[in-house]
Design a protein around this motif. Sequence first.
Motif, short mmCIF file in Angstrom:
data_model
loop_
_atom_site.label_atom_id
_atom_site.label_comp_id
_atom_site.label_asym_id
_atom_site.label_seq_id
_atom_site.Cartn_x
_atom_site.Cartn_y
_atom_site.Cartn_z
N ASN A 178 -0.86 46.17 34.11
CA ASN A 178 -2.05 46.97 34.44
C ASN A 178 -1.71 48.45 34.61
OD1 ASN A 178 -4.13 45.00 34.34
ND2 ASN A 178 -3.33 44.12 36.23
N GLY A 179 -0.72 48.89 33.84
CA GLY A 179 -0.35 50.32 33.88
C GLY A 179 0.51 50.69 35.08
N ASN A 180 0.92 49.69 35.87
CA ASN A 180 1.69 49.99 37.10
C ASN A 180 3.18 49.79 36.90
OD1 ASN A 180 -0.78 50.22 38.61
ND2 ASN A 180 -0.88 47.98 38.59
N GLU A 181 3.98 50.58 37.62
CA GLU A 181 5.42 50.33 37.67
C GLU A 181 5.66 48.92 38.21
OE1 GLU A 181 7.03 52.97 40.57
OE2 GLU A 181 7.46 54.53 39.11
N SER A 182 6.69 48.26 37.70
CA SER A 182 7.05 46.95 38.22
C SER A 182 8.57 46.84 38.27
CB SER A 182 6.47 45.86 37.32
OG SER A 182 6.93 44.60 37.72
N ARG A 183 9.11 46.68 39.45
CA ARG A 183 10.58 46.48 39.58
C ARG A 183 10.82 45.04 40.02
NH1 ARG A 183 9.75 51.89 40.93
NH2 ARG A 183 10.59 53.24 39.31
N ASP A 184 11.32 44.82 41.24
CA ASP A 184 11.57 43.42 41.63
C ASP A 184 10.28 42.61 41.46
OD1 ASP A 184 14.12 44.13 42.30
OD2 ASP A 184 14.00 43.43 44.37
N ARG A 194 -2.95 27.84 37.77
CA ARG A 194 -3.04 29.31 37.77
C ARG A 194 -1.66 29.87 38.10
NH1 ARG A 194 -8.26 30.19 41.31
NH2 ARG A 194 -9.65 29.39 39.71
N ALA A 195 -1.31 30.98 37.47
CA ALA A 195 0.00 31.58 37.75
C ALA A 195 -0.17 33.04 38.11
CB ALA A 195 0.92 31.43 36.55
N TYR A 196 0.77 33.52 38.91
CA TYR A 196 0.70 34.90 39.42
C TYR A 196 2.04 35.59 39.19
CZ TYR A 196 -3.30 32.95 41.91
OH TYR A 196 -4.48 32.32 42.21
N LEU A 197 1.93 36.90 38.95
CA LEU A 197 3.10 37.80 38.97
C LEU A 197 3.04 38.56 40.29
CD1 LEU A 197 5.38 39.51 37.54
CD2 LEU A 197 3.54 41.05 36.81
N ILE A 198 4.14 38.58 41.00
CA ILE A 198 4.21 39.35 42.25
C ILE A 198 5.24 40.43 42.00
CG2 ILE A 198 4.70 39.25 44.73
CD1 ILE A 198 3.92 36.03 42.99
N TYR A 199 4.85 41.70 42.14
CA TYR A 199 5.78 42.77 41.74
C TYR A 199 5.75 43.97 42.67
CZ TYR A 199 1.65 44.89 39.31
OH TYR A 199 0.42 45.43 38.97
N SER A 200 6.94 44.57 42.84
CA SER A 200 7.08 45.80 43.64
C SER A 200 6.66 46.97 42.78
CB SER A 200 8.52 46.03 44.07
OG SER A 200 8.93 45.02 44.93
N SER A 201 5.78 47.79 43.29
CA SER A 201 5.23 48.86 42.48
C SER A 201 5.12 50.16 43.28
CB SER A 201 3.84 48.42 41.98
OG SER A 201 3.40 49.27 40.96
N GLU A 202 4.54 51.17 42.64
CA GLU A 202 4.26 52.45 43.30
C GLU A 202 5.53 52.96 44.00
OE1 GLU A 202 0.52 52.20 45.48
OE2 GLU A 202 -0.01 50.43 44.29
#
Length: 337
Positions: A178-184, A194-202
């Motif tokens: 969604n245009g966001n930074e994603s690290r860990d 249903r599946a989810y991505l959980i990501y460190s951003s901003e």
Amino acid sequence: MKIKTNSSFFTILFFAVFFLPTDTVYAQAKPDSLFFLESKWKDDQGNTINAHGAGILDYHNKYYLYGEIKKGKTTLVPGQNWLDYRVPAGGISCYSSSDLIHWKYEGVVLSPVTDDPQSNIDTSRVIERPKVIYNSKTKTFVMWMHLDKNDYSFAHVGVATSDKPTGPFTLKSSFLPNGNESRDMTLFKDSNERAYLIYSSENNSTMHVCQLSEDYLTTTKADKRIFVGLNREAPAMFKFRSQYYLITSGTTGWSPNQALCARTSNPLGKWSLIGNPCYGAKSETTYDSQGTFVLPLGKGKYLFMADRWNMTDLEKSGYVWLPMLVDGNSVKIKWKN
Ligand code: DGJ
């Protein structure tokens, strides 16, 4: 920053705990048995297991462990204002097991590219925290991972697929969710598929939970900011009864810090912080480790998996796997010796 030099730190540490076997532990594990391998944790070929920032897929009565291959000389990336130690990106390894103790080496399931710095999986880049889930509609094994440049300025996710759990996986895409930074990052597949991505951003200040598309190959617009401004990373998500839990670490590079657990009834809703799941000595540093995955073993029992990073020699990083107990009120991880 604290750099440990005691010799035990350089020891691969592995706890496999089957303190009460359950339906989903396939081994003939003995009740209350506890394994502590103080030297190297070896695979079926006698080689040291190399699977860091790992995750486990539980598929057809087998566990598949996927992790970062950290091999070669650790170097410090110049010009950074933090201890940006790295090894060449070695790709992703896979091991299989039916008892979580004995692991068969299944090979390099996602190979890095050599001598092409433009490739997002070149050895000069960063490939971290692979997680694999199975899509039963498309009958595809889908791997998501963190792809980055060696200064962590790229902050993309990578998506790779295979028709077998043992690969090979082919990189399909890499992008900013969604245009966001994603690290860990991590993945979580719910019982309703249903599946989810959980990501460190901003800049790692804020985490996001994002529902994946039905084929698990991309994100949807259902993307919720959580832990705003709390600087959390190393997410590991699990479910107990109808509640979802997320254990994260603080953001101190390769140095360990205190874990924090949060709970919600809706991954895309409001999360409540419930505190440090670790207790006793060294609970303030997650027993000198950083979480990577939580494996459900049934009936409120889980395996908490963490990395004990050795930042100046990353290949020698170890593993801390501990039993975790969850009931309606608490999440408890305790050091076992
Ligand atoms: C902490 C992260 O959790 C690791 O996966 C890795 O990216 C290191 N930071 C790099 O310092």
